[in-house]
Design an enzyme around this catalytic site. Structure first.
Site, PDB file in Angstrom:
ATOM      1  CG  ASP A 108      -0.478  14.892  13.157  1.00 29.59           C
ATOM      2  OD1 ASP A 108      -1.127  13.828  13.241  1.00 29.59           O
ATOM      3  OD2 ASP A 108       0.153  15.224  12.129  1.00 29.59           O
ATOM      4  CG  HIS A 109      -0.256  10.226  17.050  1.00 28.90           C
ATOM      5  ND1 HIS A 109      -1.448   9.521  17.084  1.00 28.90           N
ATOM      6  CD2 HIS A 109       0.030  10.515  18.346  1.00 28.90           C
ATOM      7  CE1 HIS A 109      -1.848   9.397  18.344  1.00 28.90           C
ATOM      8  NE2 HIS A 109      -0.966   9.995  19.118  1.00 28.90           N
ATOM      9  CE1 TYR A 117      -0.651  12.114   5.683  1.00 28.26           C
ATOM     10  CE2 TYR A 117      -0.520   9.775   6.165  1.00 28.26           C
ATOM     11  CZ  TYR A 117      -0.097  10.881   5.440  1.00 28.26           C
ATOM     12  OH  TYR A 117       0.896  10.739   4.496  1.00 28.26           O
ATOM     13  CG  HIS A 118      -3.316   9.909  13.883  1.00 23.11           C
ATOM     14  ND1 HIS A 118      -2.546   9.000  14.582  1.00 23.11           N
ATOM     15  CD2 HIS A 118      -3.840   9.217  12.845  1.00 23.11           C
ATOM     16  CE1 HIS A 118      -2.601   7.827  13.979  1.00 23.11           C
ATOM     17  NE2 HIS A 118      -3.388   7.940  12.918  1.00 23.11           N
ATOM     18  CG  MET A 119      -3.960  17.019  11.290  1.00 21.77           C
ATOM     19  SD  MET A 119      -4.018  15.699  10.051  1.00 21.77           S
ATOM     20  CE  MET A 119      -2.354  15.804   9.393  1.00 21.77           C
TER      21      MET A 119
END
Length: 685
Positions: free
Chosen positions: A354-355, A556-558
């Site tokens: 994630d980011h 929210y970059h899972m």
């Protein structure tokens, strides 16, 4: 029509009244009713994807998840007229409020959100309630493209070349670039004429923001002052600063549901079933062939079969959860939950990436130019947006500019930055500590002690976002009940390298705020010590190491939880054709297949994965050849400009014919050196 119009307006008022609490409650129903009146065609229920009540017993393809990848797949696979396609989505329709860019934070923790929260861990999110990060994911047709801030960023060339180098042929940058372009309808004419990197006529509208504050240009000027180029960050080089590009259309959100599903809603061979929660993939234990899915809708369990394939596009959380519930995953973990093991796949749920960014890096300014909710929520702004699609309500929560920089932990001469600045003319305090605080899950103590003194004041902020984390999380089943949320372990900042990169990113952000371009606004850094770090001297490495563990924000970059890899990789879940290893007729096509996370916001890459995945499926089943991937030279030379792509209906379109040549827009071939950190000497004085 008059009756339908009244129905739409009343629906808008009902949406405003029931969705979320709102600071100016009187404003929102009035605004949305006006919006529905002036844009009846947009909000007319008959223009939405049709929720098919009666389903066939069997389809050629069953797609699970109607988000950023699933909507693309449903469109592209149903281009083949003799294929029947079913798209199953656990959520419902978009509404009027989901279209308004400024209101995206009000969708968090609403009925459009799965409302996931991670398990408590000591390395990050210490400022959040129960020390648990809030992981917003879209539970709505269009998925997270309905809840996000619409940022269009592709990542770096080397991200995809690394995918290929890891044993995934066909996934290099030159291979995936045509799929980015295939979707795109670039509305900025300056960028669009660079046909090497951009295209027009695709389903997905990409445009500049219709509204910018005076801070927006200053943000880019500040980056140039630090030694970086002002460039097209989706072009030949990434390092540098630029205004954000957004997936918007005439001031409204352009979700993947609007882009890819609404235009084909009347295709007879495409069915969409909403509020359909898939609970299991049906797999024959003897042949290990996927042949359908089970799902629950309106309280009833249903089953539908797939002649050709089941495709999971449920996202980096739900796809691995579904695989494990269906008997595909780490054998010991499945047995512990009394799930029969059909395929021991140890990588399912692992490799979670994630980011993360750091919130609360804020500057107060003297001029009334920032985005403040009290200032923009008024009748004038409402009418301007409702009638013209312009004004401050088109602002994406104040996000105006982006910067890609390189810290000391990376090669400064290489165009592969390890830090992204998401720069905003607003902040968590811009609504007086209401929805922004709630969306991020901040505790009252943290907010009151660190942020409340800035309530409703003019500020700007930088979210330093680490691009290539080394830390890896995992997803585990809580139980074999498909309605119980899985256990989410983020493991943020567990690798010391990540701590160092984040620390240097915050330092560079502080230097950014010290530039002359921003000092013109009276910028002064918010120096209040954060709770939990007050015993440490400000501006020391020890303080920053503590600081980054407090207000740790997921972007929210899972991704990565069903990683793609070659046969020799024991942790690979899918092969380079995105087929689940050990199970036939089952693919995963979404963010979970990414071996490593791209260097940038990932909605555009997920759409690209959907485009390429659709072509892989078509090639496997005789539905059409792979998109021609002519390797285009990068030397300065005229590029042939092609006709804009037209939106296909039921038949694949012919290849475009070359038109007159046009000189390609050239950018400098060497990223600028970044003397950003040199400015730090002035910060602590």
């Amino acid at each position: 029509m008059a009756a339908n119009l009244v129905s739409v307006v009343l629906s808008a008022v009902k949406t405003a009244s029931s969705l979320v609490s709102f600071q100016k409650f009187w404003f929102l129903p009035t605004f949305l009713a006006t919006l529905a009146y002036y844009h009846y065609d947009l909000f007319d229920p008959e223009n939405r994807p049709i929720n098919q009540k009666v389903l066939r017993h069997e389809y050629d393809f069953v797609i699970v998840g109607g988000g950023s990848a699933g909507a693309v797949l449903a469109n592209r696979l149903s281009e083949v007229p003799h294929w029947n396609v079913l798209l199953l989505e656990a959520g419902g329709h978009e509404t009027e409020i989901t279209d308004v860019p400024l209101l995206s934070l009000y969708l968090h923790k609403s009925r459009f959100d799965w409302k996931y929260r991670t398990q408590p861990q000591p390395t990050a999110c210490q400022a959040m309630i129960d020390k648990r990060c809030c992981w917003t994911r879209g539970k709505v047709i269009g998925g997270s493209s309905v809840l996000n801030t619409m940022l269009y960023i592709r990542g770096n060339r080397r991200d995809y070349d690394a995918w290929e180098a890891q044993g995934n042929p066909g996934w290099s940058y030159e291979d995936v670039l045509p799929y980015f372009k295939k979707s795109q309808d670039q509305r900025n004419p300056y960028l669009a004429k660079n046909t090497r990197y951009h295209a027009t006529g695709g389903y997905l509208t990409v445009q500049d923001s219709p509204f910018n504050t005076p801070l927006g240009i200053a943000f880019v000027q500040a980056g140039v002052e630090m030694g970086y180029e002002h460039r097209d960050i989706n072009g030949e080089f990434q390092t540098g600063f630029a205004p954000f590009q957004f997936t918007m259309r005439r001031g409204f959100r352009c979700s993947t549901a609007k882009a890819f599903l609404r235009p084909v809603r009347l295709r007879k061979n495409l069915h969409v079933a909403l509020w359909a929660h898939v609970t299991k993939v049906l797999i024959n234990p003897k042949t290990k062939r996927a042949y359908g899915v089970e799902f629950v809708r309106d309280g009833y369990k249903e089953k539908v079969l797939a002649r050709k394939e089941v495709i999971l596009s449920a996202g980096a959380i739900n796809s691995p959860q579904l695989l494990m519930l269906s008997g595909v995953g780490p054998a010991a973990h499945l047995k512990a939950h009394s799930i029969p093991v059909l395929q021991d796949s140890p990588g399912v749920g692992k490799n979670l990436q994630d980011h993360i960014a750091i919130g609360g890096v804020l500057w107060q300014i003297d001029h009334p130019v920032s985005i403040m909710i009290d200032r923009v929520m008024n009748l004038n702004a409402a009418m301007r947006y409702a009638v013209l699609g312009t004004g401050p309500l088109t602002s994406n929560v104040g996000l105006e500019a982006v910067g890609f920089i390189t810290t000391k932990y990376n090669n400064q001469s290489d165009d592969w930055p390890d830090m992204e600045f998401m720069i905003t003319s607003s902040s968590t305090v811009s609504d007086g500590g209401t929805q922004g605080k709630r969306a991020h899950g901040l505790t009252d103590r943290f907010y009151n002690e660190y942020l409340s003194s800035l309530n409703n004041k003019d500020v700007f902020g930088v979210f330093p976002m680490m691009l290539r984390p080394r830390s890896r999380g995992e997803i585990l089943l809580r139980s074999n009940d498909p309605f119980k949320y899985p256990l989410l372990y983020h493991n943020y900042l567990t690798d010391p390298h990540d701590v160092g990169v984040m620390r240097e990113g915050v330092k560079a952000a502080i230097a950014f705020g010290e530039t002359r371009a921003l000092k013109r606004f009276g910028a002064r850094y918010h120096r209040v010590p954060v709770p939990g770090c007050r015993k440490l001297p400000l501006f020391t490495d020890e303080y920053w190491d503590c600081f980054i563990k407090q207000y740790t924000m997921t972007i929210y970059h899972m991704s990565g939880t069903c990683k793609m890899g070659p046969d020799g990789d024991p942790m690979a879940v899918v092969d380079p054709q995105l087929r689940v290893k050990g199970i036939s007729n089952l693919r995963v096509i979404d963010a979970s297949i990414m071996p490593t996370i791209p260097s940038g916001n990932i909605n555009a890459p997920v759409i690209m994965v959907g485009e390429k995945g659709a072509d892989l499926v078509k090639a496997a089943w005789g539905g059409g050849p792979l998109l021609q991937q002519a390797r285009q030279r990068r030397q300065p030379q005229p590029q042939s400009q092609t006709q804009p792509q037209t939106k296909p209906q039921t038949q694949p379109q012919p290849q475009p014919q070359p038109q007159k040549q046009e000189q390609q827009v050239q950018e400098s071939s060497v990223p600028a050196a970044a003397p950003a950190l040199a400015a730090l000497a002035n910060v602590t004085r």
